[in-house]
Design a protein around this motif. Structure first.
Motif, PDB file in Angstrom:
ATOM      1  N   PRO A  62       0.670  -1.120   0.118  1.00  0.00           N
ATOM      2  CA  PRO A  62       0.036  -0.024   0.005  1.00  0.00           C
ATOM      3  C   PRO A  62       0.706   1.271   0.093  1.00  0.00           C
ATOM      4  CG  PRO A  62      -0.281  -1.403   1.975  1.00  0.00           C
ATOM      5  CD  PRO A  62       0.296  -1.984   1.233  1.00  0.00           C
ATOM      6  N   ASN A  63       2.174   0.984   0.450  1.00  0.00           N
ATOM      7  CA  ASN A  63       2.868   2.414   0.548  1.00  0.00           C
ATOM      8  C   ASN A  63       4.147   2.256  -0.613  1.00  0.00           C
ATOM      9  OD1 ASN A  63       2.325   1.824   3.682  1.00  0.00           O
ATOM     10  ND2 ASN A  63       1.774   3.841   2.963  1.00  0.00           N
ATOM     11  N   ILE A  64       3.817   1.771  -1.656  1.00  0.00           N
ATOM     12  CA  ILE A  64       4.793   1.553  -2.778  1.00  0.00           C
ATOM     13  C   ILE A  64       3.691   1.952  -4.093  1.00  0.00           C
ATOM     14  CG2 ILE A  64       6.290   0.160  -4.349  1.00  0.00           C
ATOM     15  CD1 ILE A  64       7.561  -0.671  -1.747  1.00  0.00           C
ATOM     16  N   VAL A  65       4.022   2.610  -4.870  1.00  0.00           N
ATOM     17  CA  VAL A  65       3.235   3.067  -6.154  1.00  0.00           C
ATOM     18  C   VAL A  65       2.937   1.709  -6.824  1.00  0.00           C
ATOM     19  CG1 VAL A  65       5.124   3.492  -7.946  1.00  0.00           C
ATOM     20  CG2 VAL A  65       2.862   4.619  -8.121  1.00  0.00           C
ATOM     21  N   HIS A  66       1.944   1.665  -7.478  1.00  0.00           N
ATOM     22  CA  HIS A  66       1.284   0.345  -7.916  1.00  0.00           C
ATOM     23  C   HIS A  66       1.587   0.365  -9.468  1.00  0.00           C
ATOM     24  CE1 HIS A  66      -1.387  -3.005  -9.109  1.00  0.00           C
ATOM     25  NE2 HIS A  66      -2.029  -2.208  -9.766  1.00  0.00           N
ATOM     26  N   PHE A  67       2.357  -0.499  -9.831  1.00  0.00           N
ATOM     27  CA  PHE A  67       2.869  -0.543 -11.148  1.00  0.00           C
ATOM     28  C   PHE A  67       1.668  -1.466 -12.120  1.00  0.00           C
ATOM     29  CE2 PHE A  67       5.836  -1.613 -14.907  1.00  0.00           C
ATOM     30  CZ  PHE A  67       5.313  -2.652 -15.154  1.00  0.00           C
ATOM     31  N   ILE A  68       1.296  -0.650 -13.414  1.00  0.00           N
ATOM     32  CA  ILE A  68       0.276  -1.308 -14.198  1.00  0.00           C
ATOM     33  C   ILE A  68       0.886  -2.003 -15.343  1.00  0.00           C
ATOM     34  CG2 ILE A  68      -1.591  -0.676 -15.652  1.00  0.00           C
ATOM     35  CD1 ILE A  68      -2.078   1.766 -13.558  1.00  0.00           C
ATOM     36  N   GLY A  69       1.698  -1.415 -16.016  1.00  0.00           N
ATOM     37  CA  GLY A  69       2.282  -2.080 -17.076  1.00  0.00           C
ATOM     38  C   GLY A  69       3.292  -1.514 -18.093  1.00  0.00           C
ATOM     39  N   VAL A  70       3.884  -2.092 -19.003  1.00  0.00           N
ATOM     40  CA  VAL A  70       4.847  -1.540 -19.934  1.00  0.00           C
ATOM     41  C   VAL A  70       4.350  -1.667 -21.242  1.00  0.00           C
ATOM     42  CG1 VAL A  70       6.994  -1.763 -18.642  1.00  0.00           C
ATOM     43  CG2 VAL A  70       6.339  -3.435 -20.028  1.00  0.00           C
ATOM     44  N   CYS A  71       4.841  -0.620 -22.303  1.00  0.00           N
ATOM     45  CA  CYS A  71       4.729  -0.937 -23.624  1.00  0.00           C
ATOM     46  C   CYS A  71       6.013  -0.497 -24.295  1.00  0.00           C
ATOM     47  CB  CYS A  71       3.747   0.110 -24.082  1.00  0.00           C
ATOM     48  SG  CYS A  71       3.532   0.223 -25.866  1.00  0.00           S
ATOM     49  N   PHE A  72       6.449  -1.859 -24.828  1.00  0.00           N
ATOM     50  CA  PHE A  72       8.001  -1.737 -25.262  1.00  0.00           C
ATOM     51  C   PHE A  72       7.866  -2.206 -26.893  1.00  0.00           C
ATOM     52  CE2 PHE A  72       9.760  -0.353 -21.674  1.00  0.00           C
ATOM     53  CZ  PHE A  72      11.181  -0.542 -21.660  1.00  0.00           C
ATOM     54  N   ASP A  73       6.722  -2.364 -27.356  1.00  0.00           N
ATOM     55  CA  ASP A  73       6.842  -2.979 -28.807  1.00  0.00           C
ATOM     56  C   ASP A  73       6.684  -1.752 -29.775  1.00  0.00           C
ATOM     57  OD1 ASP A  73       3.345  -4.090 -28.880  1.00  0.00           O
ATOM     58  OD2 ASP A  73       4.316  -2.233 -28.137  1.00  0.00           O
ATOM     59  N   GLN A  74       6.390  -0.681 -29.316  1.00  0.00           N
ATOM     60  CA  GLN A  74       6.562   0.547 -30.425  1.00  0.00           C
ATOM     61  C   GLN A  74       7.105   1.700 -29.486  1.00  0.00           C
ATOM     62  OE1 GLN A  74       2.296   0.672 -30.636  1.00  0.00           O
ATOM     63  NE2 GLN A  74       2.029   1.632 -28.915  1.00  0.00           N
ATOM     64  N   HIS A  75       7.389   2.780 -30.261  1.00  0.00           N
ATOM     65  CA  HIS A  75       7.988   4.128 -29.723  1.00  0.00           C
ATOM     66  C   HIS A  75       6.740   4.986 -29.536  1.00  0.00           C
ATOM     67  CE1 HIS A  75      12.076   3.352 -29.644  1.00  0.00           C
ATOM     68  NE2 HIS A  75      12.159   2.652 -30.636  1.00  0.00           N
ATOM     69  N   PRO A  76       6.811   5.823 -28.479  1.00  0.00           N
ATOM     70  CA  PRO A  76       7.723   5.870 -27.528  1.00  0.00           C
ATOM     71  C   PRO A  76       7.467   4.793 -26.650  1.00  0.00           C
ATOM     72  CG  PRO A  76       6.062   7.602 -27.000  1.00  0.00           C
ATOM     73  CD  PRO A  76       5.532   6.774 -28.344  1.00  0.00           C
ATOM     74  N   ARG A  77       8.549   4.222 -25.892  1.00  0.00           N
ATOM     75  CA  ARG A  77       8.273   3.015 -24.948  1.00  0.00           C
ATOM     76  C   ARG A  77       7.668   3.793 -23.867  1.00  0.00           C
ATOM     77  NH1 ARG A  77      10.282  -0.025 -28.057  1.00  0.00           N
ATOM     78  NH2 ARG A  77      12.569  -0.494 -28.803  1.00  0.00           N
ATOM     79  N   PHE A  78       6.873   3.089 -23.027  1.00  0.00           N
ATOM     80  CA  PHE A  78       6.513   3.798 -21.811  1.00  0.00           C
ATOM     81  C   PHE A  78       6.069   2.912 -20.638  1.00  0.00           C
ATOM     82  CE2 PHE A  78       1.868   3.019 -22.893  1.00  0.00           C
ATOM     83  CZ  PHE A  78       1.897   2.943 -24.071  1.00  0.00           C
ATOM     84  N   ILE A  79       6.169   3.267 -19.520  1.00  0.00           N
ATOM     85  CA  ILE A  79       5.683   2.578 -18.247  1.00  0.00           C
ATOM     86  C   ILE A  79       4.490   3.045 -17.611  1.00  0.00           C
ATOM     87  CG2 ILE A  79       6.230   2.182 -15.910  1.00  0.00           C
ATOM     88  CD1 ILE A  79       9.403   2.420 -16.631  1.00  0.00           C
ATOM     89  N   VAL A  80       3.355   2.414 -17.373  1.00  0.00           N
ATOM     90  CA  VAL A  80       2.228   2.913 -16.899  1.00  0.00           C
ATOM     91  C   VAL A  80       2.198   2.548 -15.485  1.00  0.00           C
ATOM     92  CG1 VAL A  80      -0.265   3.054 -17.100  1.00  0.00           C
ATOM     93  CG2 VAL A  80       1.120   2.237 -19.102  1.00  0.00           C
ATOM     94  N   ILE A  81       1.918   3.551 -14.476  1.00  0.00           N
ATOM     95  CA  ILE A  81       1.988   3.419 -13.069  1.00  0.00           C
ATOM     96  C   ILE A  81       0.761   4.314 -12.423  1.00  0.00           C
ATOM     97  CG2 ILE A  81       4.385   2.816 -12.461  1.00  0.00           C
ATOM     98  CD1 ILE A  81       4.781   5.880 -11.805  1.00  0.00           C
ATOM     99  N   GLU A  82       0.258   3.803 -11.396  1.00  0.00           N
ATOM    100  CA  GLU A  82      -1.042   4.501 -10.908  1.00  0.00           C
ATOM    101  C   GLU A  82      -0.545   6.134 -10.630  1.00  0.00           C
ATOM    102  OE1 GLU A  82      -0.165   3.238  -6.138  1.00  0.00           O
ATOM    103  OE2 GLU A  82      -2.240   4.196  -6.739  1.00  0.00           O
ATOM    104  N   LEU A  83      -1.548   6.828 -10.660  1.00  0.00           N
ATOM    105  CA  LEU A  83      -1.352   8.304 -10.669  1.00  0.00           C
ATOM    106  C   LEU A  83      -1.866   8.506  -9.232  1.00  0.00           C
ATOM    107  CD1 LEU A  83      -1.249  11.036 -12.318  1.00  0.00           C
ATOM    108  CD2 LEU A  83      -3.594  11.001 -11.996  1.00  0.00           C
ATOM    109  N   LEU A  84      -1.067   9.356  -8.603  1.00  0.00           N
ATOM    110  CA  LEU A  84      -1.101   9.565  -7.368  1.00  0.00           C
ATOM    111  C   LEU A  84      -1.548  11.368  -7.475  1.00  0.00           C
ATOM    112  CD1 LEU A  84       1.482   7.418  -6.063  1.00  0.00           C
ATOM    113  CD2 LEU A  84      -0.858   7.342  -4.928  1.00  0.00           C
ATOM    114  N   ALA A  85      -2.855  11.519  -7.108  1.00  0.00           N
ATOM    115  CA  ALA A  85      -3.132  12.958  -7.530  1.00  0.00           C
ATOM    116  C   ALA A  85      -2.846  13.948  -6.611  1.00  0.00           C
ATOM    117  CB  ALA A  85      -4.706  12.881  -7.802  1.00  0.00           C
TER     118      ALA A  85
END
Ligand code: GWH
Length: 296
Positions: A62-85
């Motif tokens: 609960p005190n570490i940001v939640h990781f959702i996924g990565v997209c590495f098969d195209q550019h730009p490569r990106f990492i998706v994590i929970e948004l902490l508003a």
């Protein structure tokens, strides 16, 4: 994945706020933060970026940001994590400082709760034998600025996000957060869980000073000199002695003598119950904003 707006410059590339739909047809869209890797990145940067995603994907706390996924098969490569508003902890503290015309919006209890949240995240990493190497208020995020806020550790790449001034370029190599590091780390490059304990002590100081830059006005070289010779941060204004005592234990010269995060949590627990601590007033800063030199 829909990109909405830029949140700021991350270590690798732009960080965006976005909306993520788990499956194409899903009605529910989840607000997320998206870390991107610029097109023209070295393969080393790609590896580091992927490594950071792998590390985050391992953690479930609960005190570490939640990781959702990565997209590495195209550019730009990106990492998706929970948004902490609620944004990052350092900015939050600086904005929450009691002003002459505005009563304190936070109590000592609120500050302690932030510190305890980070300690829980650190204890989880210690149990998983993971060394973070960059525990600092700039790398922690809040679920919301309002009451009921939860603080999460949210950066696992020695990220040089928005607070570039915090880092020190040592001999052209990687930038090091000297002011958050113990002597054995900046002198001999030794990093253990006790490195994170030292940094956690500095984070406590950041929280209880409401977002001041540690060793305000000191250059990194001066800090290395000072700390190696036994110098330490002075207690923040109005800081209860019980809390300063925990910080100084985190800053023992001998790493083995620094408490583990389990013990730190225990001691913080006592402080949470101590009426003298809970009743302590927050530091009131009367410095006119123009002379506010606490960012260097
Ligand atoms: C990678 C980025 O992640 C996030 C930022 C914000 C976030 C950051 C700032 C403001 C707001 S907001 C929408 O609440 O104003 C949300 C919210 N959630 C995130 N997961 C981040 C994680 C950290 F631990 C520290 C700083 C940042 N960055 N990187 C670039 C900007 N912040």
């Amino acid at each position: 994945m829909i990109f909405c707006r830029a949140l700021g410059q991350g270590a690798f590339g732009e960080v965006y706020q976005g909306l993520y739909r788990h499956r194409a047809g899903d009605a529910v869209e989840m607000p997320v933060a998206v870390k991107t890797l610029p097109h023209l990145s070295t393969s080393q940067a790609e590896t580091d970026f992927l490594m950071e995603a792998l590390i985050m994907s391992k953690f479930k706390h609960p005190n570490i940001v939640h990781f959702i996924g990565v997209c590495f098969d195209q550019h730009p490569r990106f990492i998706v994590i929970e948004l902490l508003a609620g944004g990052d902890l350092k900015t939050f503290l600086r904005e929450a400082r009691p002003k002459p015309d505005r009563a304190a919006s936070l109590t000592m209890k609120d500050l302690l709760s932030c510190i305890v949240d980070v300690a829980k995240g650190c204890k989880y990493m210690e149990e998983n034998r993971f060394i973070h190497r960059d525990i600092a208020a700039r790398n922690c995020l809040l679920t919301t600025k309002g009451p009921g806020r939860v603080v999460k550790i949210a950066d696992f790449g020695m990220a040089r996000d928005i607070y570039r001034a915090d880092y020190y370029r040592k001999g052209g190599k990687a930038m090091l957060p000297i002011k958050w590091m113990p002597p054995e780390a900046f002198l001999d490059g030794i990093f253990t869980t006790k490195t994170d304990v030292w940094s956690f002590g500095v984070l406590m100081w950041e929280v209880l000073s409401m977002g001041y830059m540690p060793y305000t006005g000191c250059a990194n070289r001066e800090v290395m000199q000072l700390v190696t010779n036994g110098g330490r941060l002075a207690p923040p204004t109005n800081c209860p002695p019980q809390l300063y005592a925990i910080m100084t234990q985190c800053w023992q010269p001998n790493p083995e003598e620094r408490p583990g995060f389990g013990l730190i949590l225990e001691r913080l627990g006592y402080c949470m119950q101590d009426p003298d601590v809970k009743r302590a007033p927050l530091p009131v800063y009367t410095k006119p904003p123009s002379s506010e030199r606490d960012t260097t």
